[in-house]
Design a protein around this motif. Structure first.
Motif, PDB file in Angstrom:
ATOM      1  N   ALA A   1       0.829  -1.209   0.000  1.00  0.00           N
ATOM      2  CA  ALA A   1       0.000   0.000   0.000  1.00  0.00           C
ATOM      3  C   ALA A   1       0.866   1.263   0.000  1.00  0.00           C
ATOM      4  CB  ALA A   1      -0.931  -0.003   1.215  1.00  0.00           C
ATOM      5  N   GLY A   2       1.868   1.301   0.849  1.00  0.00           N
ATOM      6  CA  GLY A   2       2.735   2.474   0.926  1.00  0.00           C
ATOM      7  C   GLY A   2       3.538   2.661  -0.357  1.00  0.00           C
ATOM      8  N   LEU A   3       4.000   1.561  -0.934  1.00  0.00           N
ATOM      9  CA  LEU A   3       4.767   1.656  -2.186  1.00  0.00           C
ATOM     10  C   LEU A   3       3.895   2.244  -3.286  1.00  0.00           C
ATOM     11  CD1 LEU A   3       6.566  -1.833  -2.131  1.00  0.00           C
ATOM     12  CD2 LEU A   3       7.530   0.403  -1.490  1.00  0.00           C
ATOM     13  N   CYS A   4       2.655   1.781  -3.317  1.00  0.00           N
ATOM     14  CA  CYS A   4       1.721   2.240  -4.342  1.00  0.00           C
ATOM     15  C   CYS A   4       1.421   3.735  -4.152  1.00  0.00           C
ATOM     16  CB  CYS A   4       0.451   1.398  -4.256  1.00  0.00           C
ATOM     17  SG  CYS A   4      -0.807   1.872  -5.408  1.00  0.00           S
ATOM     18  N   ALA A   5       1.228   4.136  -2.903  1.00  0.00           N
ATOM     19  CA  ALA A   5       0.976   5.556  -2.628  1.00  0.00           C
ATOM     20  C   ALA A   5       2.164   6.391  -3.116  1.00  0.00           C
ATOM     21  CB  ALA A   5       0.749   5.771  -1.131  1.00  0.00           C
TER      22      ALA A   5
END
Ligand code: FAD
Length: 422
Positions: A12-16
């Motif tokens: 999720a953080g990588l995608c953000a």
């Protein structure tokens, strides 16, 4: 121009970060990750308990894990998982995939590893809410506070065990363990194991440990019962009524004796770094108030990526991120807080009327297609192809009814709405 803080470098953080990095309205992106590497859940370690810095081990990954969804619906819309002869991949392939995703989009080099977020507090400024984020560099012990216009909370939600209240559990004479701490089956050699819960981990691990245990009792309330043909040393039972010494009493009046109570009872959302002034409350696994399971209604410059479950996770993260960034850059306006609250309350009422419990507030499953469409329609972002939901449903049914063999299936997506499986 906004300064943005992303908490966590899991999927999720990588995608953000991937989308924020190319967004003109963003001046800087800080990704704070407490671990020494990216990937979150997908990082396997033999360690359980606490890490070298005294933090609880985050990952719940076990050694043999293969994905419970086919790779055809597990990638990101702009970065699918490469072709291979298998649909269900081992965890290490998923980790390699996430590393490739982060490298390709220039995310890896901006992650601040070993940075543990300790506290987040909103403060009012003439320009609107600002966020004070306090984090500790675990390597040198230095604690700093930085100011941001936006916070993306991406800390994952499969790491804080949910322990059900079962009469006699605390006094149980044998061993009690949660699947968060499960790594390899050998720890159960020759034991009689009571597995409580038949979610993805419960079913998978119950089957896996039959190779070494004397006996496995899989206790659950799935209705209808899974039709999977389990080995002879596994029996299914209804919910546990109580434990007494080493004896276990089931709701159907039957009883047995076990050495281990193995809790596959799921996880709890946990945001220990949010100060109460952030306005977010977690009760009975319901995180609120969140507009569209995503936007902090009390402070809309904070969002939560990845709260819904039983979804096509990475693609949903991507859609949530694109939705939210569109609200940041003015492509669309989020409704006023009173309207967001009304929408959230309506959604909760509707779910309750359809039989969902409070604990299932963020469960999507059959609702996921509508959820994707809602986010897309409101923001103008592209939705997920309907075939994703179809493959998810198909694979989830097979998981329950053909657990022993379904991972040899091979999916092919033909177009936005059609797939084959053989
Ligand atoms: P995580 O991967 O948990 O990442 C969160 C990150 O935040 C971590 O790196 C953590 O260290 C960091 N962090 C947390 N707190 C702090 C803090 N205070 N400061 C700094 N950093 C912090 N999904 C599927 O789609 N298919 C599957 O087959 C599948 N199998 C799974 C199997 C298991 C055993 C588990 C537990 C989950 C599985 N999932 C599966 C769900 C999976 O967790 C999600 O797909 C997804 O990887 C979650 O990503 P995330 O970024 O939300 O959370």
């Amino acid at each position: 121009m906004a300064r943005v803080c992303v908490i966590g470098a899991g999927a999720a953080g990588l995608c953000a970060a991937r989308h924020l990095l190319v967004e003109p309205c963003v001046s800087s992106v800080n990704v704070l990750e407490q671990a020494g590497q990216l990937g979150g859940t997908w990082v396997y370690t033999e360690d359980v308990g606490y890490d070298d810095f005294g933090l609880p081990i985050h990952t719940s990954m076990y050694k043999s894990l293969r994905t419970n969804l086919p790779k055809e619906i597990m990638g990101f819309p702009d970065f699918p998982i490469p072709e291979s002869d298998k649909s269900y991949l081992p965890a290490k392939d998923m980790l390699t995939f996430l590393q490739a995703y982060a490298d390709k989009h220039g995310v890896t080099e901006l992650i601040k590893f070993h940075h543990h977020v300790q506290l987040i507090i909103p403060k009012e400024a003439p320009s609107g809410t600002l966020w004070d984020v306090t984090f500790k560099n675990l390597k040198n012990g230095v604690i700093k506070t930085k100011e941001y216009e936006y916070v993306f909370v991406c800390n994952g939600h499969y790491n804080t065990p949910f322990i059900p209240s079962i009469p006699g559990l605390k006094e149980f004479h044998g061993e009690v363990m949660h699947c968060h701490d499960y790594r390899v089956p050998e720890i159960f050699t020759d034991k009689r194991v009571l597995v409580i819960g038949a979610g993805p981990s419960g079913m998978d691990i119950a089957l896996e440990i039959t190779s070494v245990t004397k006996k496995v009792i899989l206790s659950h309330h799935l209705n209808p019962q899974p039709r999977t043909k389990f080995p002879d040393n596994l029996v299914q039972k209804p919910d546990v009524q109580k434990l007494d010494g080493e004896r276990v009493y089931f709701q159907d009046g039957s009883e047995d004796e076990v050495d281990v109570v193995f809790l596959c009872t799921g996880y709890q959302y946990n945001f220990p770094f949010l100060h109460e002034s952030c306005g977010i409350v977690v009760e009975d696994n319901c995180v609120e108030p969140l507009y569209k399971h995503l936007v902090n209604i009390r402070h809309p410059s904070m969002c939560f990526i990845g709260v819904p479950y039983y979804v096509c996770a990475f693609s949903m993260f991507d859609l949530q991120v694109r939705y939210y960034i569109r609200s940041m850059n003015g492509t669309f306006r989020l409704p006023a807080p009173a309207d967001m609250t009304r929408d959230w309350e309506d959604e909760k009422r509707d779910r309750a009327a359809r039989g969902y419990s409070k604990r299932q507030t963020h469960m999507m499953g059959p609702d996921q297609g509508n959820y994707y469409i809602t986010l897309a329609l409101e923001s103008g972002a592209e939705s997920l192809a309907p075939v994703f939901t179809k493959v998810h449903n198909d694979s989830s049914l097979k998981f329950k009814d053909n657990l022993t063999h379904y991972r040899s299936d091979r999916y092919r997506i033909i177009d936005d709405d059609i797939f084959t499986c053989n």
